[in-house]
Design an enzyme around this catalytic site. Structure first.
Site, PDB file in Angstrom:
ATOM      1  N   GLU A  86      39.069  48.373  28.303  1.00  0.00           N
ATOM      2  CA  GLU A  86      37.341  48.379  28.775  1.00  0.00           C
ATOM      3  C   GLU A  86      36.669  47.956  27.766  1.00  0.00           C
ATOM      4  O   GLU A  86      35.719  47.315  27.173  1.00  0.00           O
ATOM      5  CB  GLU A  86      36.952  49.553  29.689  1.00  0.00           C
ATOM      6  CG  GLU A  86      37.733  49.157  30.662  1.00  0.00           C
ATOM      7  CD  GLU A  86      37.120  48.050  31.739  1.00  0.00           C
ATOM      8  OE1 GLU A  86      36.166  47.146  31.185  1.00  0.00           O
ATOM      9  OE2 GLU A  86      38.430  47.550  32.843  1.00  0.00           O
TER      10      GLU A  86
ATOM     11  N   ASP B 102      27.593  44.853  30.608  1.00  0.00           N
ATOM     12  CA  ASP B 102      28.867  46.013  30.984  1.00  0.00           C
ATOM     13  C   ASP B 102      28.569  46.786  29.257  1.00  0.00           C
ATOM     14  O   ASP B 102      28.251  46.346  28.959  1.00  0.00           O
ATOM     15  CB  ASP B 102      29.933  45.860  30.545  1.00  0.00           C
ATOM     16  CG  ASP B 102      31.059  44.978  32.465  1.00  0.00           C
ATOM     17  OD1 ASP B 102      30.349  44.942  33.248  1.00  0.00           O
ATOM     18  OD2 ASP B 102      31.306  44.116  32.807  1.00  0.00           O
TER      19      ASP B 102
END
Length: 104
Positions: free
Chosen positions: A53, A69
């Site tokens: 991520e 994000d």
């Protein structure tokens, strides 16, 4: 999902007051003490998630078209935080995406 976001915020409050890239070993120690077994995930699962991520970067920001994000766990501005840029965002956790607990 809310459990994961709560844990991510707790980790930021405890460990990530400054934006930096953690080493894999630093994150493993944190995951072992704080996350192992949470939501049925092992330390290895958390390490894999954060590696892919954010590459262990506490200040990571990635763009997804209309939303972004933020941080280690890549908390999305469409659903979980307010970045002031995402139209129609719900801010489910009632937090600012650019707060020091998310990106610093």
């Amino acid at each position: 999902m809310k459990v994961i976001l709560f844990l991510a915020l707790c980790l930021y409050l405890s460990y990530f007051s400054e934006g930096r890239k953690l080493s894999r070993c630093e994150f493993v120690k944190i995951a072992q003490s704080k996350l192992n077994g949470v939501a049925g995930a092992s330390t290895a699962d958390w390490v894999c998630l954060v590696k892919h991520e954010s590459d262990f970067n506490t200040a990571a920001i990635n763009h997804n078209g209309r939303s972004r994000d933020y941080g280690l766990f890549q908390i999305n501005s469409q659903y979980w935080c307010n970045d002031g840029k995402t139209a129609g965002a719900t801010n489910g956790c009632n937090i600012d995406c650019r707060s020091k607990y998310i990106i610093d």
